[in-house]
Design an enzyme around this catalytic site. Structure first.
Site, PDB file in Angstrom:
ATOM      1  N   ASP A  92       0.783  -1.240   0.000  1.00 54.54           N
ATOM      2  CA  ASP A  92       0.000   0.000   0.000  1.00 54.54           C
ATOM      3  C   ASP A  92       0.812   1.286   0.000  1.00 54.54           C
ATOM      4  O   ASP A  92       0.317   2.330   0.412  1.00 54.54           O
ATOM      5  CB  ASP A  92      -0.913  -0.007   1.230  1.00 54.54           C
ATOM      6  N   GLU A 114       0.031  -9.109  -1.047  1.00 53.88           N
ATOM      7  CA  GLU A 114      -0.619  -8.566   0.153  1.00 53.88           C
ATOM      8  C   GLU A 114      -1.845  -7.738  -0.261  1.00 53.88           C
ATOM      9  O   GLU A 114      -2.030  -6.578   0.126  1.00 53.88           O
ATOM     10  CB  GLU A 114       0.342  -7.714   1.008  1.00 53.88           C
ATOM     11  N   GLU A 128      -2.370   5.122   2.742  1.00 46.46           N
ATOM     12  CA  GLU A 128      -2.232   3.710   2.385  1.00 46.46           C
ATOM     13  C   GLU A 128      -3.552   3.044   1.985  1.00 46.46           C
ATOM     14  O   GLU A 128      -3.577   2.201   1.094  1.00 46.46           O
ATOM     15  CB  GLU A 128      -1.573   2.935   3.530  1.00 46.46           C
ATOM     16  N   HIS A 214       5.504   5.740  12.750  1.00 50.35           N
ATOM     17  CA  HIS A 214       5.779   6.593  11.586  1.00 50.35           C
ATOM     18  C   HIS A 214       4.544   7.017  10.800  1.00 50.35           C
ATOM     19  O   HIS A 214       4.645   7.673   9.768  1.00 50.35           O
ATOM     20  CB  HIS A 214       6.721   5.877  10.613  1.00 50.35           C
ATOM     21  N   ARG A 216       1.568   8.758   8.993  1.00 49.87           N
ATOM     22  CA  ARG A 216       1.296  10.171   8.674  1.00 49.87           C
ATOM     23  C   ARG A 216       0.135  10.738   9.478  1.00 49.87           C
ATOM     24  O   ARG A 216       0.147  11.904   9.875  1.00 49.87           O
ATOM     25  CB  ARG A 216       0.973  10.301   7.177  1.00 49.87           C
ATOM     26  N   HIS A 247      12.286   6.046  13.239  1.00 53.77           N
ATOM     27  CA  HIS A 247      12.141   6.170  11.778  1.00 53.77           C
ATOM     28  C   HIS A 247      12.826   7.450  11.303  1.00 53.77           C
ATOM     29  O   HIS A 247      12.808   8.464  12.016  1.00 53.77           O
ATOM     30  CB  HIS A 247      10.645   6.209  11.465  1.00 53.77           C
TER      31      HIS A 247
HETATM   32  C1  UD1 Z   1       6.500   5.166   3.768  1.00 55.00           C
HETATM   33  C2  UD1 Z   1       5.137   4.712   3.243  1.00 55.00           C
HETATM   34  C3  UD1 Z   1       4.365   3.976   4.325  1.00 55.00           C
HETATM   35  C4  UD1 Z   1       5.189   2.873   4.936  1.00 55.00           C
HETATM   36  C5  UD1 Z   1       6.510   3.441   5.424  1.00 55.00           C
HETATM   37  C6  UD1 Z   1       7.371   2.348   5.955  1.00 55.00           C
HETATM   38  C7  UD1 Z   1       3.960   6.085   1.606  1.00 55.00           C
HETATM   39  C8  UD1 Z   1       3.112   7.282   1.396  1.00 55.00           C
HETATM   40  N1  UD1 Z   1       4.351   5.883   2.863  1.00 55.00           N
HETATM   41  O1  UD1 Z   1       6.272   6.177   4.738  1.00 55.00           O
HETATM   42  O2  UD1 Z   1       3.194   3.421   3.763  1.00 55.00           O
HETATM   43  O3  UD1 Z   1       4.466   2.302   6.003  1.00 55.00           O
HETATM   44  O4  UD1 Z   1       7.184   4.072   4.340  1.00 55.00           O
HETATM   45  O5  UD1 Z   1       8.419   2.847   6.732  1.00 55.00           O
HETATM   46  O6  UD1 Z   1       4.276   5.375   0.684  1.00 55.00           O
HETATM   47  N2  UD1 Z   1      13.805   8.825   5.081  1.00 55.00           N
HETATM   48  C9  UD1 Z   1      15.177   8.770   5.060  1.00 55.00           C
HETATM   49  N3  UD1 Z   1      15.798   7.580   4.771  1.00 55.00           N
HETATM   50  C10 UD1 Z   1      15.092   6.434   4.532  1.00 55.00           C
HETATM   51  C11 UD1 Z   1      13.698   6.489   4.586  1.00 55.00           C
HETATM   52  C12 UD1 Z   1      13.059   7.694   4.847  1.00 55.00           C
HETATM   53  O7  UD1 Z   1      15.857   9.759   5.269  1.00 55.00           O
HETATM   54  O8  UD1 Z   1      15.719   5.396   4.279  1.00 55.00           O
HETATM   55  C13 UD1 Z   1      13.136  10.125   5.367  1.00 55.00           C
HETATM   56  C14 UD1 Z   1      13.312  11.095   4.184  1.00 55.00           C
HETATM   57  O9  UD1 Z   1      13.435  12.396   4.660  1.00 55.00           O
HETATM   58  C15 UD1 Z   1      11.983  10.913   3.420  1.00 55.00           C
HETATM   59  C16 UD1 Z   1      11.024  10.743   4.590  1.00 55.00           C
HETATM   60  O10 UD1 Z   1      11.735   9.934   5.528  1.00 55.00           O
HETATM   61  O11 UD1 Z   1      11.696  12.014   2.608  1.00 55.00           O
HETATM   62  C17 UD1 Z   1       9.693  10.161   4.262  1.00 55.00           C
HETATM   63  O12 UD1 Z   1       9.778   8.963   3.508  1.00 55.00           O
HETATM   64  P1  UD1 Z   1       8.445   8.418   2.738  1.00 55.00           P
HETATM   65  O13 UD1 Z   1       8.743   7.114   2.089  1.00 55.00           O
HETATM   66  O14 UD1 Z   1       7.891   9.496   1.883  1.00 55.00           O
HETATM   67  O15 UD1 Z   1       7.406   8.226   3.918  1.00 55.00           O
HETATM   68  P2  UD1 Z   1       7.395   7.237   5.147  1.00 55.00           P
HETATM   69  O16 UD1 Z   1       6.820   7.983   6.284  1.00 55.00           O
HETATM   70  O17 UD1 Z   1       8.713   6.595   5.280  1.00 55.00           O
HETATM   71  N1  UDP Z   2      11.815  -3.036  11.135  1.00 58.52           N
HETATM   72  C1  UDP Z   2      13.206  -3.112  10.984  1.00 58.52           C
HETATM   73  N2  UDP Z   2      13.986  -2.248  11.714  1.00 58.52           N
HETATM   74  C2  UDP Z   2      13.471  -1.337  12.575  1.00 58.52           C
HETATM   75  C3  UDP Z   2      12.058  -1.249  12.696  1.00 58.52           C
HETATM   76  C4  UDP Z   2      11.265  -2.101  11.964  1.00 58.52           C
HETATM   77  O1  UDP Z   2      13.708  -3.936  10.226  1.00 58.52           O
HETATM   78  O2  UDP Z   2      14.242  -0.598  13.197  1.00 58.52           O
HETATM   79  C5  UDP Z   2      10.973  -3.934  10.325  1.00 58.52           C
HETATM   80  C6  UDP Z   2       9.859  -4.650  11.049  1.00 58.52           C
HETATM   81  O3  UDP Z   2      10.301  -5.878  11.578  1.00 58.52           O
HETATM   82  C7  UDP Z   2       8.813  -4.826   9.964  1.00 58.52           C
HETATM   83  C8  UDP Z   2       9.022  -3.621   9.072  1.00 58.52           C
HETATM   84  O4  UDP Z   2      10.312  -3.111   9.379  1.00 58.52           O
HETATM   85  O5  UDP Z   2       9.054  -5.983   9.177  1.00 58.52           O
HETATM   86  C9  UDP Z   2       7.961  -2.590   9.339  1.00 58.52           C
HETATM   87  O6  UDP Z   2       8.307  -1.389   8.715  1.00 58.52           O
HETATM   88  P1  UDP Z   2       7.536  -0.036   8.996  1.00 58.52           P
HETATM   89  O7  UDP Z   2       6.987  -0.055  10.366  1.00 58.52           O
HETATM   90  O8  UDP Z   2       8.483   1.046   8.611  1.00 58.52           O
HETATM   91  O9  UDP Z   2       6.400  -0.050   7.892  1.00 58.52           O
HETATM   92  P2  UDP Z   2       4.898  -0.640   7.866  1.00 58.52           P
HETATM   93  O10 UDP Z   2       4.965  -2.094   8.143  1.00 58.52           O
HETATM   94  O11 UDP Z   2       4.108   0.130   8.865  1.00 58.52           O
HETATM   95  O12 UDP Z   2       4.450  -0.346   6.480  1.00 58.52           O
END
Ligand code: UD1
Ligand code: UDP
Length: 373
Positions: A92, A114, A128, A214, A216, A247
């Site tokens: 999602d 999924e 999502e 994390h 939104r 995160h």
């Molecule tokens: C995204 C997904 C969410 C998922 C989550 C898992 C969308 C809209 N959101 O949210 O569904 O549950 O990932 O974690 O698709 N950033 C870093 N390094 C990284 C990752 C993120 O610096 O490796 C920071 C950056 O500033 C980036 C921000 O996080 O711009 C947001 O990342 P983004 O993928 O847009 O949103 P998430 O909140 O991570």
């Molecule tokens: N996870 C990880 N390291 C961390 C925190 C979470 O590997 O420090 C793993 C966790 O076991 C799970 C996945 O990341 O498999 C969940 O990711 P996240 O919570 O970012 O996204 P969501 O599942 O909510 O989309």
């Protein structure tokens, strides 16, 4: 072609990528949008996966417009060049939504891994629920993790022959990692050494709450309330520790560091790689999270999970009793952590191991179905 972009998609698609790469009669292209960068690279490294195409799209503090439009434009070129027979997307995220939309525009078949998870509240989780519903509209094959997710898709009028119940590939990933940690004693020794450097308390003996967050819809006041709740409960229970791999999203980093940095029994650490995280999960007392994937993993390990959301698209573990929704209200979070810390019966009731999400063979079923098409 398999396309993914964020940490959880990569964890859940990695075992499937390996299964596909093992098939001599299927050519598999691994493409990552790199919607995440560091957190994605951690997963690629643990699962020893090298993408054929890496769009390297992540920007610091990106918004939904950046991610959606960049992926859509890049995927147009990739699909024109590679002409895949089918694209597999997961779950999602915006990577999932924008990639499936690009496939729809180009007439490329989509397999949705999924599939069928629903809250039917378009704002929760945001965005999502929209992403997964719209991917469901264009998908040709729906790989549903449970009977309930299949039922959602049938209720929406999807053709029953296009829905395959597989279990969730997260259990495949979890089992794989638990097995490698179990077999390779050096691995658990090294993880322990790494954790000992990060957590300056006896984390294999002392009770600790593992925290992630994390979403939104919790940004702003929600995160402030969550952090205030953790602060209050940590202050009240100095013998319990709180381990929080934070995160990298700046909207999470700012409130967490502002409110929780100075507390002696709260450990703010960088996101952990999957092996380290699973090991910590196994040793934790309970979990406080708004994550989707952790709601599926923790019940297998018999860990109570408090979920900081009002609704969940994963009701199976709530029904089984291991997961409880507590929302993002400060009082409710405090009340429920307190209960699990102090009421043995309540803890026992929630810590029975359940696994409604599969037998670890979801990837086999997906590959088998693809071969039969
Ligand atoms: C995204 C997904 C969410 C998922 C989550 C898992 C969308 C809209 N959101 O949210 O569904 O549950 O990932 O974690 O698709 N950033 C870093 N390094 C990284 C990752 C993120 O610096 O490796 C920071 C950056 O500033 C980036 C921000 O996080 O711009 C947001 O990342 P983004 O993928 O847009 O949103 P998430 O909140 O991570
Ligand atoms: N996870 C990880 N390291 C961390 C925190 C979470 O590997 O420090 C793993 C966790 O076991 C799970 C996945 O990341 O498999 C969940 O990711 P996240 O919570 O970012 O996204 P969501 O599942 O909510 O989309």
């Amino acid at each position: 072609m398999v396309v993914f972009g964020t940490r959880p998609e990569a964890i859940k698609m990695a075992p499937l990528c390996h299964k596909l790469l093992d098939q001599k009669d299927i050519k598999t292209i691994i493409c990552t949008t790199a919607q995440h960068r560091e957190m994605l690279d951690q997963v690629l490294s643990i699962f020893k996966l090298t993408p054929d195409i890496d769009l390297n799209l992540m920007k610091k503090d990106q918004d939904l417009f950046d991610v959606t439009s960049n992926i859509l434009l890049k995927m147009r070129d990739i699909l024109k060049l590679e002409k895949p027979d089918m694209v597999l997307v997961h779950g999602d995220t915006t990577t999932t939504f924008a990639t499936s939309l690009a496939c729809f525009y180009m007439g490329v078949k989509v397999g949705h891994v999924e599939a069928g998870l629903r809250t039917y509240d378009i704002n929760a989780p945001f965005p999502e629920e929209y992403n997964r519903q719209s991917t469901g509209i264009v998908a040709d094959y729906h790989f549903a993790p449970t009977d309930l997710s299949k039922q959602n898709l049938l209720t929406e009028g999807k053709n029953k022959d296009s829905i395959i119940v597989t279990g969730n590939t997260v259990i495949d990933a979890l089992n794989l990692v638990l097995k490698t940690i179990d077999i390779d004693k050096n691995k658990s020794k090294n993880i322990t050494l790494r954790m000992n450097k990060l957590l300056l308390f006896d984390w294999k003996v002392t009770r600790f709450v593992l925290i992630t967050g994390h979403r939104r819809e919790n940004f702003g006041q929600g995160f402030l309330d969550i952090c205030e709740a953790i602060k209050e409960i940590a202050t009240k229970n100095p013998d319990v520790h709180f381990v929080y791999p934070v995160h990298l999203n700046p909207s999470v980093q700012k409130p967490v560091n502002k409110i929780l940095l100075e507390l002696d029994n709260v450990w703010l650490i960088n996101p952990l790689d999957y092996e380290d995280f699973v090991y910590l999960l196994k040793h934790s007392y309970m979990i406080l999270t708004d994550s989707g994937g952790i709601q599926e993993e923790a019940p297998s390990l018999g860990k109570p999970v408090l979920v900081m959301r009002d609704v969940t698209e994963r009701p199976e573990a709530v029904e089984a009793g291991t997961v409880k929704l507590v929302g993002a209200s400060k009082e409710n979070i405090i009340l429920n952590i307190d209960l699990l810390l102090n009421d043995e019966n309540q803890y026992k009731k929630m810590s029975l191991a359940h696994n409604p999400y599969g037998d670890g063979r979801a990837c086999d079923r997906i590959v088998k179905h693809i071969k039969e098409i």
